[in-house]
Design a protein around this motif. Structure first.
Motif, PDB file in Angstrom:
ATOM      1  N   ILE A 119       9.255  21.543  10.464  1.00 11.32           N
ATOM      2  CA  ILE A 119      10.250  21.952   9.471  1.00 11.32           C
ATOM      3  C   ILE A 119      10.523  20.806   8.500  1.00 11.32           C
ATOM      4  N   ASP A 120      10.682  21.160   7.255  1.00  9.88           N
ATOM      5  CA  ASP A 120      11.000  20.181   6.214  1.00  9.88           C
ATOM      6  C   ASP A 120      12.335  19.503   6.527  1.00  9.88           C
ATOM      7  N   ARG A 121      12.319  18.192   6.673  1.00 10.72           N
ATOM      8  CA  ARG A 121      13.534  17.458   7.011  1.00 10.72           C
ATOM      9  C   ARG A 121      14.587  17.555   5.907  1.00 10.72           C
ATOM     10  N   GLY A 122      14.142  17.859   4.691  1.00 12.96           N
ATOM     11  CA  GLY A 122      15.101  18.002   3.602  1.00 12.96           C
ATOM     12  C   GLY A 122      16.105  19.108   3.865  1.00 12.96           C
ATOM     13  N   ARG A 123      15.694  20.179   4.504  1.00 16.51           N
ATOM     14  CA  ARG A 123      16.605  21.277   4.813  1.00 16.51           C
ATOM     15  C   ARG A 123      17.669  20.835   5.807  1.00 16.51           C
ATOM     16  N   VAL A 124      17.216  20.068   6.808  1.00 13.88           N
ATOM     17  CA  VAL A 124      18.159  19.562   7.801  1.00 13.88           C
ATOM     18  C   VAL A 124      19.157  18.618   7.153  1.00 13.88           C
ATOM     19  N   ARG A 135      25.128  21.914  15.866  1.00  9.21           N
ATOM     20  CA  ARG A 135      25.016  23.346  16.146  1.00  9.21           C
ATOM     21  C   ARG A 135      24.616  24.113  14.887  1.00  9.21           C
ATOM     22  N   HIS A 136      25.192  23.735  13.745  1.00 10.92           N
ATOM     23  CA  HIS A 136      24.833  24.398  12.488  1.00 10.92           C
ATOM     24  C   HIS A 136      23.369  24.147  12.136  1.00 10.92           C
ATOM     25  N   VAL A 137      22.922  22.917  12.344  1.00 12.08           N
ATOM     26  CA  VAL A 137      21.529  22.572  12.053  1.00 12.08           C
ATOM     27  C   VAL A 137      20.584  23.415  12.895  1.00 12.08           C
ATOM     28  N   ILE A 138      20.927  23.550  14.183  1.00 11.19           N
ATOM     29  CA  ILE A 138      20.059  24.315  15.096  1.00 11.19           C
ATOM     30  C   ILE A 138      20.062  25.793  14.740  1.00 11.19           C
ATOM     31  N   GLN A 139      21.252  26.356  14.525  1.00 16.84           N
ATOM     32  CA  GLN A 139      21.374  27.796  14.306  1.00 16.84           C
ATOM     33  C   GLN A 139      20.938  28.234  12.910  1.00 16.84           C
ATOM     34  N   LYS A 140      21.228  27.396  11.899  1.00 17.91           N
ATOM     35  CA  LYS A 140      20.999  27.811  10.515  1.00 17.91           C
ATOM     36  C   LYS A 140      19.650  27.364   9.955  1.00 17.91           C
ATOM     37  N   VAL A 141      19.075  26.306  10.539  1.00 16.33           N
ATOM     38  CA  VAL A 141      17.832  25.772   9.984  1.00 16.33           C
ATOM     39  C   VAL A 141      16.696  25.792  11.001  1.00 16.33           C
ATOM     40  N   LEU A 142      16.870  25.078  12.112  1.00 21.70           N
ATOM     41  CA  LEU A 142      15.751  24.847  13.021  1.00 21.70           C
ATOM     42  C   LEU A 142      15.173  26.140  13.590  1.00 21.70           C
ATOM     43  N   LEU A 143      16.000  26.926  14.265  1.00 21.33           N
ATOM     44  CA  LEU A 143      15.480  28.132  14.910  1.00 21.33           C
ATOM     45  C   LEU A 143      14.992  29.183  13.915  1.00 21.33           C
ATOM     46  N   PRO A 144      15.735  29.482  12.840  1.00 19.50           N
ATOM     47  CA  PRO A 144      15.214  30.480  11.887  1.00 19.50           C
ATOM     48  C   PRO A 144      13.916  30.045  11.207  1.00 19.50           C
ATOM     49  N   GLU A 145      13.839  28.782  10.794  1.00 19.56           N
ATOM     50  CA  GLU A 145      12.651  28.312  10.087  1.00 19.56           C
ATOM     51  C   GLU A 145      11.433  28.246  10.995  1.00 19.56           C
TER      52      GLU A 145
END
Length: 222
Positions: A119-124, A135-145
């Motif tokens: 995953i692009d670190r820029g999104r994180v 938790r937001h990083v995991i739920q909103k970026v990591l798992l969906p992407e």
């Protein structure tokens, strides 16, 4: 039992297939429930990660590496006391789920970590800059992407579990592996061996094709 006729072999193969599907499905569920969070932890506890806990990450990584380094046949035997403590027996399909799950969890955890690493670190960094928590990083970026890659990794894990379930027959784990050993190898019945090999190949192909189709469908929608 006379197994010279296909009419005698088919019921045994069907029963062995059902046992294999039961073992693989249950072990895959346990692997997903435990391996997914473990893989996420491996990723977010890296240095400068969402949690930034490299010591915890190092401990988890060492545990996962130990689990991956033990051959599955050795793991089957080493986990006999644990299997008996959890299930109450070391024989049968339910007992085989314990070593199957423990053998697959470290593998899937590393697959999850590798998927998240793409995953692009820029999104994180954007979520963190807006005040997002781990938790937001995991739920909103990591798992969906990473979802398509995670699905592909789960498919690979299920295929591996089918192979593991065959080896579980060595210690009386039931399924197609047990059928091949007891009726094919020990009784020198080539028909039984051929039937179990064909069914295992069909199962692997079906799982792989279904997983690939789902991944392609997700990629197309994205």
């Amino acid at each position: 039992m006379n197994l010279d006729a296909w009419t005698d072999i088919v019921p045994l193969v069907l029963n062995g297939t059902a046992q294999t599907l039961y073992m693989v499905a249950l072990a895959a569920l346990v692997t997903l429930v435990i391996g997914l969070p473990l893989g996420v932890l491996l990723f977010v506890t890296r240095s400068h990660g969402a949690l930034d806990a490299p010591r915890l990450g190092a401990v988890l990584g060492a545990i996962v590496n130990v689990g991956r380094s033990v051959p599955f046949v050795v793991l089957l035997i080493a986990l006999i006391p644990l299997t008996r403590a959890i299930v109450g027996t070391t024989l049968g399909s339910s007992a085989a789920v314990v070593p199957l799950s423990i053998g697959a969890i470290p593998f899937f955890a590393r697959v999850v970590e590798a998927a998240l690493d793409e995953i692009d670190r820029g999104r994180v960094e954007a979520v963190v800059a807006m005040g997002g928590t781990a938790r937001h990083v995991i739920q909103k970026v990591l798992l969906p992407e990473a979802f398509p890659s995670l699905l592909a990794g789960l498919t690979l894990t299920v295929v591996m579990l089918i192979g593991f379930s065959s080896m579980a027959g060595v210690v009386g784990g039931g399924g197609l592996g047990d059928l091949a050993i007891r009726y094919g190898y020990q009784r020198f019945n080539n028909q039984v061996m051929a039937a179990t090999v064909v069914v295992l190949v069909v199962l692997v192909q079906a799982v792989q094709m279904t997983g690939d189709w789902l991944v392609r469908s997700l990629a197309h929608r994205r």
